[in-house]
Write an enzyme that holds these catalytic residues in place. Structure first.
Site, PDB file in Angstrom:
ATOM      1  N   ARG A  38      31.384  64.258  15.015  1.00 33.85           N
ATOM      2  CA  ARG A  38      32.582  65.077  15.283  1.00 33.85           C
ATOM      3  C   ARG A  38      32.333  66.857  15.651  1.00 33.85           C
ATOM      4  NH1 ARG A  38      37.052  62.632  12.121  1.00 33.85           N
ATOM      5  NH2 ARG A  38      37.393  60.554  13.523  1.00 33.85           N
ATOM      6  N   LYS A 199      44.399  43.546  10.126  1.00 30.45           N
ATOM      7  CA  LYS A 199      45.526  43.288   9.883  1.00 30.45           C
ATOM      8  C   LYS A 199      46.531  43.516  11.806  1.00 30.45           C
ATOM      9  CE  LYS A 199      47.015  46.219   6.403  1.00 30.45           C
ATOM     10  NZ  LYS A 199      47.983  47.627   6.817  1.00 30.45           N
ATOM     11  N   GLY A 352      38.193  53.404  14.224  1.00 31.41           N
ATOM     12  CA  GLY A 352      37.432  53.911  13.303  1.00 31.41           C
ATOM     13  C   GLY A 352      36.085  52.897  12.416  1.00 31.41           C
ATOM     14  N   GLY A 375      42.017  56.370  15.365  1.00 32.22           N
ATOM     15  CA  GLY A 375      43.487  56.014  15.818  1.00 32.22           C
ATOM     16  C   GLY A 375      43.885  56.156  17.256  1.00 32.22           C
TER      17      GLY A 375
HETATM   18  P1  ADP Z   1      38.617  49.496  13.176  1.00 25.85           P
HETATM   19  O1  ADP Z   1      39.063  50.382  11.995  1.00 25.85           O
HETATM   20  O2  ADP Z   1      37.744  49.200  13.115  1.00 25.85           O
HETATM   21  O3  ADP Z   1      39.772  49.914  14.231  1.00 25.85           O
HETATM   22  P2  ADP Z   1      41.173  47.909  11.119  1.00 25.85           P
HETATM   23  O4  ADP Z   1      40.840  49.338  11.015  1.00 25.85           O
HETATM   24  O5  ADP Z   1      41.899  47.577  11.600  1.00 25.85           O
HETATM   25  O6  ADP Z   1      39.310  48.546  12.128  1.00 25.85           O
HETATM   26  O7  ADP Z   1      40.034  47.389  10.379  1.00 25.85           O
HETATM   27  C1  ADP Z   1      39.351  47.403   9.730  1.00 25.85           C
HETATM   28  C2  ADP Z   1      39.322  46.468   8.100  1.00 25.85           C
HETATM   29  O8  ADP Z   1      39.420  45.219   8.471  1.00 25.85           O
HETATM   30  C3  ADP Z   1      37.702  46.621   7.258  1.00 25.85           C
HETATM   31  O9  ADP Z   1      38.141  47.872   6.878  1.00 25.85           O
HETATM   32  C4  ADP Z   1      37.797  45.255   6.989  1.00 25.85           C
HETATM   33  O10 ADP Z   1      37.085  45.043   5.669  1.00 25.85           O
HETATM   34  C5  ADP Z   1      38.773  44.284   7.104  1.00 25.85           C
HETATM   35  N1  ADP Z   1      38.781  43.179   7.814  1.00 25.85           N
HETATM   36  C6  ADP Z   1      37.873  42.437   8.577  1.00 25.85           C
HETATM   37  N2  ADP Z   1      38.220  41.025   8.530  1.00 25.85           N
HETATM   38  C7  ADP Z   1      38.353  40.822   7.730  1.00 25.85           C
HETATM   39  C8  ADP Z   1      38.645  39.582   6.694  1.00 25.85           C
HETATM   40  N3  ADP Z   1      38.155  38.466   6.772  1.00 25.85           N
HETATM   41  N4  ADP Z   1      39.579  39.867   5.567  1.00 25.85           N
HETATM   42  C9  ADP Z   1      39.601  41.115   4.648  1.00 25.85           C
HETATM   43  N5  ADP Z   1      39.962  41.772   5.923  1.00 25.85           N
HETATM   44  C10 ADP Z   1      39.083  42.236   7.036  1.00 25.85           C
HETATM   45 MG    MG Z   2      40.417  51.667  10.695  1.00 24.88          MG
END
Ligand code: ADP
Ligand code: MG
Length: 396
Positions: A38, A199, A352, A375
């Site tokens: 960063r 989610k 992230g 975000g």
């Molecule tokens: P990003 O930061 O890339 O946008 P998110 O914050 O939405 O991603 O989600 C990241 C989280 O999703 C991780 O901590 C990961 O462990 C969780 N995750 C991914 N697949 C599963 C799953 N099948 N069951 C539970 N958690 C999951």
């Molecule tokens: Mg995330």
């Protein structure tokens, strides 16, 4: 780019307040900077300002001090790293507003760099307090925002301050916005959006906005289970948001109306218990055992996703395909990351966790763009105008 940048304003001999996102990860035990990307990401803007003889006043937040001084969230180690990276002296201030800082600023000469203390030591920062914003503004003649990663937050240093100073974008902000705007408004097609993560509720707005723009939607990760369930499949103990089943169903319906192919995993890695070392099984998603959890997409899904993505000219990826924090369940995420890095298409990584994975795998240079703002890029893809971008001066 519809917004003015540092190149559209005279900075010579001016005091420039540069909002950066130096919220770097710190080692919990030693407090050392564990990843300085960063800081590196804002070097082009800082160098430009120094080369053009501005007096550079940097400000950022670091961690979540919650409006009070936390000794190990001070900016000094970051200023030190910046100094190493720039090969120039960098001074620090004991606060980010107030008399003492103002007099320190008065001693700055052309090309000098000063790093202000952590903005979030003051609760007024996150509250976008007018008085606090005015005190920040009093330090400078021009405001430059290079903190794309914080542009989705309306804080005093990202929004409030822009009322009192001419406000323009830095080069990192410009690059992030240009990539995202092209993606949304005029991508090379076919365009695919691959979404994962925990989610549905976190990503539903993104899916809703993107389904009108993409040629293909692919969903993996924890949220896939909710979509599988709406189609009547058993998903065992997998992470499900029962209150989002209706929304998921509606979204599936909309993809049909828009004629957008919507791909879900066809097989999954399942476990009885989510822990490192748990025995795993690969099963078709039509046949998930009732006592199990989905923890990753399976090999056939990886193959299916890759063969579909191969047809696309632009791919945006946001969110891991599985619980990648446990290496055993990271195969889907890592395979997708490696695959994307081999493509000759435009590849844009937001989110992230996904950005963290590609960075850790050393793939950043083989992808078109890895966003510095999880975000912020998420909000952007939802179709939201980021508050920190809105307040910057328009070109025309
Ligand atoms: P990003 O930061 O890339 O946008 P998110 O914050 O939405 O991603 O989600 C990241 C989280 O999703 C991780 O901590 C990961 O462990 C969780 N995750 C991914 N697949 C599963 C799953 N099948 N069951 C539970 N958690 C999951
Ligand atoms: Mg995330």
């Amino acid at each position: 780019m519809p917004k003015k940048t540092v190149e559209d304003i005279e900075v010579k001999d001016k005091k420039v307040l540069l909002r950066v996102d130096f919220n770097v990860p710190l080692n919990i035990n030693t407090g050392a900077i564990s990843d300085d990307s960063r800081i590196r990401a804002s070097l082009p803007t800082i160098k430009y300002l120094v080369d053009h003889k501005a007096k550079v006043i940097l400000c950022s937040h670091l961690g979540r001090p919650g409006g009070k001084v936390i000794e190990n969230l001070r900016m000094a180690p970051i200023a030190q790293r910046l100094s190493q990276l720039m090969g120039l002296p960098v001074s620090t201030a004991a606060d980010c507003i107030g008399r003492k800082v103002e007099s320190k600023v008065r001693t700055l000469k052309e090309g000098d760099i000063l790093v202000l203390e952590n903005l979030r030591f003051h609760p007024e920062e996150e509250a976008d307090d007018t008085n606090f914003a005015r005190k920040l503004a009093r330090l400078a003649d021009i405001y430059v925002n290079d903190a794309f990663g914080t542009a989705h937050r309306a804080h005093a240093s990202t929004v409030g301050v822009a009322k009192y100073l001419p406000a323009v974008a830095g080069f990192l902000m410009k690059k992030e916005l240009e990539v995202m705007e092209k993606l949304l408004h005029n991508p090379e097609r076919p365009l695919a959006c691959l979404i994962g993560g925990a989610k549905v509720s976190d990503k539903i707005e993104l899916l809703q906005n993107m389904l009108r723009k993409v040629d293909m939607l692919l969903v993996g990760g924890g949220m896939a289970a909710t979509f599988l369930k709406t189609q009547g499949y058993e998903v065992g103990h997998s992470l499900i948001e029962d209150d989002k089943l209706g929304l998921a169903k509606k979204l599936l319906q909309e993809t049909k109306e828009w004629g957008v192919p919507f791909l879900l995993p066809i097989d999954a890695v399942v476990v009885e218990e989510i822990r490192a070392g748990a025995p795993t099984r690969v099963v078709p998603t039509t046949n998930i055992p009732s006592g199990s959890h989905i923890v990753d997409i399976g090999p056939q899904s990886i193959e299916l996703f890759c063969s579909e993505l191969r047809k696309c000219r632009t791919i945006t990826w946001n969110g891991p395909m599985g619980i990648y924090e446990i290496p055993q369940f990271a195969q889907g995420t890592r395979s997708i990351a490696s695959f994307l890095s081999t493509l000759n298409a435009t590849t844009i990584i937001g989110g992230g966790s996904s950005a963290e994975v590609v960075q850790e795998m050393g793939l950043t240079d083989k992808l078109t763009h890895v966003s510095t703002g999880g975000g912020a890029s998420l909000r952007f893809l939802e179709g939201v105008t980021l508050p920190g971008v809105k307040v910057l001066l328009d070109k025309k």
